[in-house]
Design an enzyme around this catalytic site. Sequence first.
Site, mmCIF file in Angstrom:
data_model
loop_
_atom_site.group_PDB
_atom_site.id
_atom_site.type_symbol
_atom_site.label_atom_id
_atom_site.label_comp_id
_atom_site.label_asym_id
_atom_site.label_seq_id
_atom_site.Cartn_x
_atom_site.Cartn_y
_atom_site.Cartn_z
ATOM 1 N N TYR A 230 13.887 62.566 -10.869
ATOM 2 C CA TYR A 230 15.098 63.157 -10.269
ATOM 3 C C TYR A 230 14.869 64.610 -9.901
ATOM 4 O O TYR A 230 15.503 65.126 -8.980
ATOM 5 C CB TYR A 230 16.307 62.953 -11.176
ATOM 6 C CG TYR A 230 16.684 61.502 -11.190
ATOM 7 C CD1 TYR A 230 17.193 60.910 -10.038
ATOM 8 C CD2 TYR A 230 16.441 60.701 -12.289
ATOM 9 C CE1 TYR A 230 17.473 59.561 -10.001
ATOM 10 C CE2 TYR A 230 16.715 59.352 -12.258
ATOM 11 C CZ TYR A 230 17.227 58.784 -11.103
ATOM 12 O OH TYR A 230 17.482 57.447 -11.064
ATOM 13 N N ARG A 440 -2.981 47.860 -12.279
ATOM 14 C CA ARG A 440 -3.121 49.183 -11.687
ATOM 15 C C ARG A 440 -4.137 49.983 -12.509
ATOM 16 O O ARG A 440 -4.645 49.508 -13.516
ATOM 17 C CB ARG A 440 -1.779 49.922 -11.652
ATOM 18 C CG ARG A 440 -1.254 50.291 -13.003
ATOM 19 C CD ARG A 440 0.091 50.989 -12.918
ATOM 20 N NE ARG A 440 -0.032 52.400 -12.587
ATOM 21 C CZ ARG A 440 0.822 53.343 -13.023
ATOM 22 N NH1 ARG A 440 1.847 53.000 -13.805
ATOM 23 N NH2 ARG A 440 0.663 54.601 -12.684
ATOM 24 N N ARG A 441 -4.442 51.181 -12.051
ATOM 25 C CA ARG A 441 -5.361 52.084 -12.756
ATOM 26 C C ARG A 441 -6.671 51.373 -13.085
ATOM 27 O O ARG A 441 -7.188 51.474 -14.204
ATOM 28 C CB ARG A 441 -4.716 52.611 -14.041
ATOM 29 C CG ARG A 441 -3.571 53.547 -13.741
ATOM 30 C CD ARG A 441 -2.973 54.128 -14.988
ATOM 31 N NE ARG A 441 -2.289 55.379 -14.678
ATOM 32 C CZ ARG A 441 -1.615 56.089 -15.567
ATOM 33 N NH1 ARG A 441 -1.522 55.693 -16.801
ATOM 34 N NH2 ARG A 441 -1.037 57.224 -15.208
#
Length: 549
Positions: A230, A440-441
């Site tokens: 945010y 992922r990674r």
Amino acid sequence: MTHAVPIDLSSERRLTGAFFLIAFIALFVGVVTGLLQGLSHVGLNVYPWLRPLVQSYYHGLSLHGVMNVLVWTTFFICGFVPYVAVRAYNRPLASRPLGWATFGLMLLGLIVAGVPLLQNNATVMFTFYPPMQAHWAFYVGLTLVVVGTWLVTLNLLLTQRNWRRQHRSERTPLPAFMSLITFIMWTIASLGLAAEMLFMLIPWSLGWSSEINPLLARTLFWFTGHPIVYFWLLPAYISWYTLVPRQAGGRLFSDPMARASFLLFLLLSTPVGFHHQYTDPGIAQGWKLVHTFFTFAVFFPSLLTFFNVVASLETGARARGGQGLVAWFFKLPWGDPSLAAQVLAMLMFAFGGIGGLINASHSMNLLVHNSMYIVGHFHLTVGTAVTLSFMGITYWLVPVIVGRGLWSRRLALTQAWLWVVGMTVFSYALHSLGLEGMPRRTWIGMATYIQPEWRSLMPLVSIGGTIMFVSAMLYFLNLLLTWAVSREPAPAPIEFAEAVSGPEAAPVFLDRLRPWLLLSAIFILVAYVPTLIHLLMESSANVSGFRVW
Ligand code: HEM
Ligand SMILES: [Cu+2]
């Protein structure tokens, strides 16, 4: 506000320019390393040739994550948001020396963290989970950057106080209000990371303590790690609410609703971190569920934003002769690259938001957790909603800073559309690969377990990624030429949008900070204290650091 004489903000503009310069360098490193990752999906592994600059896929990936989401975003935000605030207050920063000292401190922090990162001594990804252990300077440098952001908050608060002294009965101008809320939210949220750094990672990496508690560290990391999204998004929202409607030739639909949404972000951004820890042991399911509910709650102010911003765009398009239920959309001034980039960013964000709800669902998360689906998701959100919006902002703000018009509007438009095309292909492929189980990674280019269902999708990662890379290069080219050779006249800074329903319609309690801060503290305490106490009592620091790279 109404009869204000414009004041000289050239010092603030230079400060913004300094922050932007660092942000651009970071994004440059970020997209170059991104290209390499993308290319590894068609088996092009250039890493052996890049030594010692980039030692491995994982070295490049750490650079990619840190430079993109920690440096590009943070430096851009610390340049852009205070500039918006001083323009809205129509007064200088409370302390210009503090502003420059902040920049100096953050740059110092970046250098301190950047040296071990470049030397392959901090190949721990941007999440730096222990027990992988980086050089202490990496943690110290990043901490200095965070402290720098707190000084931005301080300067904004002092500026608000100065303004308030002369405007006792007025509502805080909306852009300034949003700027302040963004930085206050971030300052609260960053306390988790600060605690992790100061009490755990720094003493441990310096050898003062030999063992660490990985679960506690992860929990403190995600205390900050979700609200940080945010911190990236709200500055884009500030632009969408207060500048884009004007660029579209319209007005902001509702000022009070915009304020309300930012206050909800202040309340709800932080007590949600466990949605990154659904698979972590040691945190009770019930508390994970509480964070799930808060996560769905924080989706609500984003929906308010969507409604308000689209309604504002519609006022602009209708003023330009747009008609129909949806056809007005095509009447937006699509020839303006700043507007086009940001509206495209909003469109892509709709898909990112839907994916986010899936990630946040306690049960559905198990399907996508740590898969390429997540990578597809955050390239739509921070990689597009935020990044493409920031690019759009620079298309008007960089000309204002350097005092020359944008070198080429057409190139800028091409750039924005290319990003969208590339990202659509790229993120579609990644979402699908994730659902097909690709982790992922992982240095996929070297994996021996490539599944048949991945084969048709993997080239799309490379193609989409390459298009995005080309788009980014066009972006840098345009900015460079704007700065160096453009002969276009300097533009006037764009003005803030007026509101259909203005600030006078906002109840006074929306302009008070204390009650909202109190409520936000209560939410955070409820969401975190029981689990933190539990972790402190029941789990212990019992893992030594190691280096896997
Ligand atoms: C040319 C543009 C880009 C390309 C081709 C690209 C490509 C990639 C690829 C293939 C991965 C997955 C690596 C893996 O999990 O093994 C990745 C990870 C990531 N990207 Fe990008 N990216 C680009 C731009 C961006 C931008 C603009 C941002 C954010 C502002 C971003 C943020 C990230 C993050 C946070 C990760 C995760 C790193 C980690 O797991 O530690 N990327 N990128
Ligand atoms: Cu999150």
